[in-house]
Scaffold this motif. Structure first.
Motif, short mmCIF file in Angstrom:
data_model
loop_
_atom_site.label_atom_id
_atom_site.label_comp_id
_atom_site.label_asym_id
_atom_site.label_seq_id
_atom_site.Cartn_x
_atom_site.Cartn_y
_atom_site.Cartn_z
N LYS A 112 8.15 5.25 -13.62
CA LYS A 112 7.20 4.88 -14.70
C LYS A 112 5.97 4.52 -13.83
N LEU A 113 5.81 5.01 -12.45
CA LEU A 113 4.99 4.51 -11.53
C LEU A 113 3.58 6.28 -11.90
N LEU A 114 4.92 6.59 -11.76
CA LEU A 114 3.94 8.25 -11.66
C LEU A 114 3.55 8.27 -13.11
N LEU A 115 4.10 7.73 -14.02
CA LEU A 115 3.30 8.69 -14.70
C LEU A 115 2.39 7.15 -15.29
N SER A 116 3.25 5.78 -14.94
CA SER A 116 1.20 5.10 -15.65
C SER A 116 0.07 5.71 -14.98
N HIS A 117 0.13 6.13 -13.18
CA HIS A 117 -1.12 6.39 -13.10
C HIS A 117 -1.12 7.43 -12.64
N GLU A 118 -0.55 8.34 -13.82
CA GLU A 118 -0.93 9.87 -13.86
C GLU A 118 -0.99 10.88 -12.92
N ILE A 119 0.03 10.30 -12.15
CA ILE A 119 0.30 11.04 -10.30
C ILE A 119 1.37 12.44 -11.35
N ALA A 120 1.93 12.30 -11.93
CA ALA A 120 2.63 13.52 -12.47
C ALA A 120 2.93 13.03 -14.05
N THR A 121 3.62 14.41 -14.26
CA THR A 121 4.08 14.68 -16.00
C THR A 121 5.53 14.56 -15.82
N GLU A 122 6.46 14.51 -17.27
CA GLU A 122 7.02 14.02 -17.70
C GLU A 122 7.62 15.75 -17.43
N GLU A 135 1.43 -1.32 0.33
CA GLU A 135 -0.18 -0.30 0.20
C GLU A 135 0.88 1.70 0.34
N THR A 136 0.31 2.28 -0.77
CA THR A 136 1.39 3.29 -0.70
C THR A 136 0.35 4.63 -1.11
N SER A 137 0.73 5.82 -1.78
CA SER A 137 -0.57 7.09 -2.03
C SER A 137 0.25 7.75 -3.42
N PRO A 138 -0.17 8.48 -3.72
CA PRO A 138 0.13 9.36 -4.88
C PRO A 138 1.38 10.46 -4.01
N SER A 139 1.30 11.24 -2.83
CA SER A 139 1.79 12.00 -2.32
C SER A 139 3.62 10.85 -1.80
N GLU A 140 3.31 9.72 -1.29
CA GLU A 140 4.20 9.21 -1.02
C GLU A 140 5.15 8.78 -1.70
N LEU A 141 4.49 8.04 -3.50
CA LEU A 141 5.25 8.02 -4.47
C LEU A 141 6.20 9.00 -5.05
N LEU A 142 5.92 10.40 -4.75
CA LEU A 142 6.87 11.59 -5.39
C LEU A 142 7.62 11.85 -4.38
#
Length: 393
Positions: free
Chosen positions: A325-335, A57-64
Motif C-alpha cells: 500500500k505504501l509503494l502504491l500510495s507514494h507511486e513508487i511502483a505500479t500494481e 526515515e526510509t527511501s523508495p529503494s528500501e521499501l521496494l
C-alpha cells in the motif's frame, strides 16, 4: 514515478545463490534515494525508557527491497509446506509466514557483526542474515548443500560468518547463549549487540530470567526479542501467562512493545534498542506479531483459534500488504510491477527447489563428524568403521 526492477532472465538461475538483499536493482533510479518519512501504524509502548519517534526515515529503494524480500520469505515458507506434505521434508518444520516484518526490520537496523540467535522458527531469519534459497531448501531436505550440511534440518540453521548462531530446538535455551555472545562483544569492545529471539511460549522459562539478571548486572549489549505471535504451540498467551505484557517482564530492565507486523516500526525499534544496549545494557523488545501456519507442520493451526481470526489478521495487518500500500500510495511502483515481482519470486523459489533436489544426501560416515571440537583433548577416529575413540586426559 514508478520504479521497476530488472527482471534479468539470463541470470535468474544464479539469483538463488545470492542473498535476497542483493537481488533487487532499479531500472530507473528516479528518486530511489529520496528520503521519505513515514509514521508507524501505532505508537510504541515503553517501560522504564522513552519511546522512540513514530516518524521513520526510509527511501523508495528500501521499501521496494522490503517488499521483495518479504515476498521471497512468504513464498519460501509456502513452498516448504508443500514439500513437507510431499514428504521431501521430514521431522519438525516450523514456518514463519506472517512474521516476516520482524526478520526484515531487524536486518534494516543492524549489520552482520551484530549477532542474532533464535529458536526453531528460523528459516526467514537465516535468509535475512544473507543465506540463500538454495541453502534453505537443501537443508530442509537434508542435503549436503544445506547451511548445516543437511544435518540440522528445519530447526538448526546456522551462518556464523554473518553473525547468525542458530536455530535452537530447546525452548528458551538460546537466550542464555545470546547473553554469552553479548558478553563476548563487551569483553572484546567491538561495539556490536546481540539479539536473542524467543516466543511468548518461552517467555516463562526460568533460564530467560537468570540470563537477563546477569546481563543487567554486567550491562551487556543484549537485546531480548519476544516474538509474541500469541500462541505457544496450541495455548493462547492469556492461558499461559498471568502477565502477557512481555516487554515489562524484565521489571528492572527497560522494555518496548512494537507492532511486529509493521516493518518500519521494527526497524525503528531495533535501531533504538541497539543504541540503548551499547550505552546502558539490556533491553526487551516485544514484537506483536502473528503466524499464519500452526506451531509446526503437525499442527493444523485451526483447532485452538478460528479461521476468521487468521483471515482477519491477513486482511488488516499483513506486513507485505502494508508495504504494498505504501509503494502504491507514494507511486513508487505500479500494481503490474509488483505482480511481476511476485512472479519472479515464485520462479526463483521453484528454481532453488529444483537445484536443491539435485544436491547429494550426506554420506553415512558424516554421522560421526562434528561431534567434538578439534584440539580440545578429544579426537574421532575411524568414522568409516563407525568407531569413536576419546583421548581425554
Amino acid at each position: 514515478m514508478a520504479l521497476s526492477r530488472i527482471a534479468s532472465s539470463s541470470s535468474s538461475s544464479s539469483s538463488i545463490l545470492k542473498p535476497i538483499s542483493t537481488v533487487l536493482t532499479l531500472r530507473r533510479p528516479l528518486s530511489s534515494d529520496t528520503t521519505l518519512t513515514i509514521e508507524t501504524s501505532i505508537p510504541f509502548t515503553a517501560h522504564n525508557c522513552d519511546a522512540p519517534s513514530r516518524a521513520v526515515e526510509t527511501s523508495p529503494s528500501e521499501l521496494l527491497t522490503f517488499y521483495r524480500n518479504m515476498a521471497v520469505m512468504r513464498r519460501m515458507e509456502i513452498a516448504a509446506d508443500s514439500l513437507y506434505k510431499s514428504k521431501l521434508i521430514r521431522g519438525f518444520c516450523h514456518l514463519y509466514d506472517g512474521q516476516e516484518a520482524v526478520a526484515i526490520g531487524m536486518e534494516a537496523a543492524t549489520n552482520k557483526k551484530d549477532c542474532i540467535i533464535t529458536a526453531y522458527r528460523d528459516h526467514c531469519t537465516f535468509l535475512g542474515r544473507g543465506g540463500t534459497l538454495l541453502e534453505v531448501f537443501s537443508e530442509l531436505m537434508g542435503r549436503k548443500g544445506g547451511c548445516s550440511k543437511g544435518k540440522g534440518g528445519s530447526m538448526h540453521f546456522y551462518k556464523k560468518d554473518s553473525g547468525f548462531y542458530g536455530g535452537h530446538g530447546i525452548v528458551g535455551a538460546q537466550v542464555p547463549l545470546g547473553c554469552g555472545l553479548a558478553f563476548a562483544q563487551k569483553y572484546l569492545k567491538d561495539e556490536n549487540v546481540t539479539f536473542a529471539l524467543y516466543g511468548d511460549g518461552a517467555a516463562n522459562q526460568g533460564q530467560l530470567f537468570e540470563a537477563l539478571n546477569i546481563a543487567a548486572l554486567w550491562d551487556l549489549p543484549a537485546i531480548l526479542v519476544c516474538e509474541n505471535n500469541h500462541y505457544g504451540m496450541g495455548t493462547a498467551e492469556w492461558r499461559a501467562a498471568k502477565s502477557p505484557s512481555y516487554y515489562k517482564r524484565g521489571d528492572y530492565v527497560p522494555g518496548l512493545k512494537v507492532d511486529g507486523m509493521d516493518v518500519l516500526a521494527v526497524k525503528q525499534a531495533c535501531k533504538f534498542a541497539k543504541e540503548h544496549a551499547l550505552k546502558n545494557g539490556p533491553l526487551i523488545l516485544e514484537m506483536d506479531t502473528y503466524r499464519y501456519h500452526g506451531h509446526s507442520m503437525s499442527d493444523p493451526g485451526s483447532t485452538y483459534r478460528t479461521r476468521d481470526e487468521i483471515s482477519g489478521v491477513r486482511q488488516e495487518r499483513d506486513p507485505i500488504e502494508r508495504i504494498k500500500k505504501l509503494l502504491l500510495s507514494h507511486e513508487i511502483a505500479t500494481e503490474k510491477e509488483l505482480k511481476d515481482t511476485e512472479k519472479e519470486v515464485r520462479k526463483e523459489v521453484d528454481e532453488a527447489i529444483a537445484k536443491a533436489k539435485e544436491s547429494q544426501m550426506p554420506d553415512p560416515s558424516d554421522l560421526f563428524t562434528n561431534i567434538y571440537v578439534k584440539g580440545y583433548g578429544v579426537e574421532a577416529f575411524g568414522a568409516d568403521r563407525k568407531e569413536i575413540r576419546a583421548t581425554l586426559p
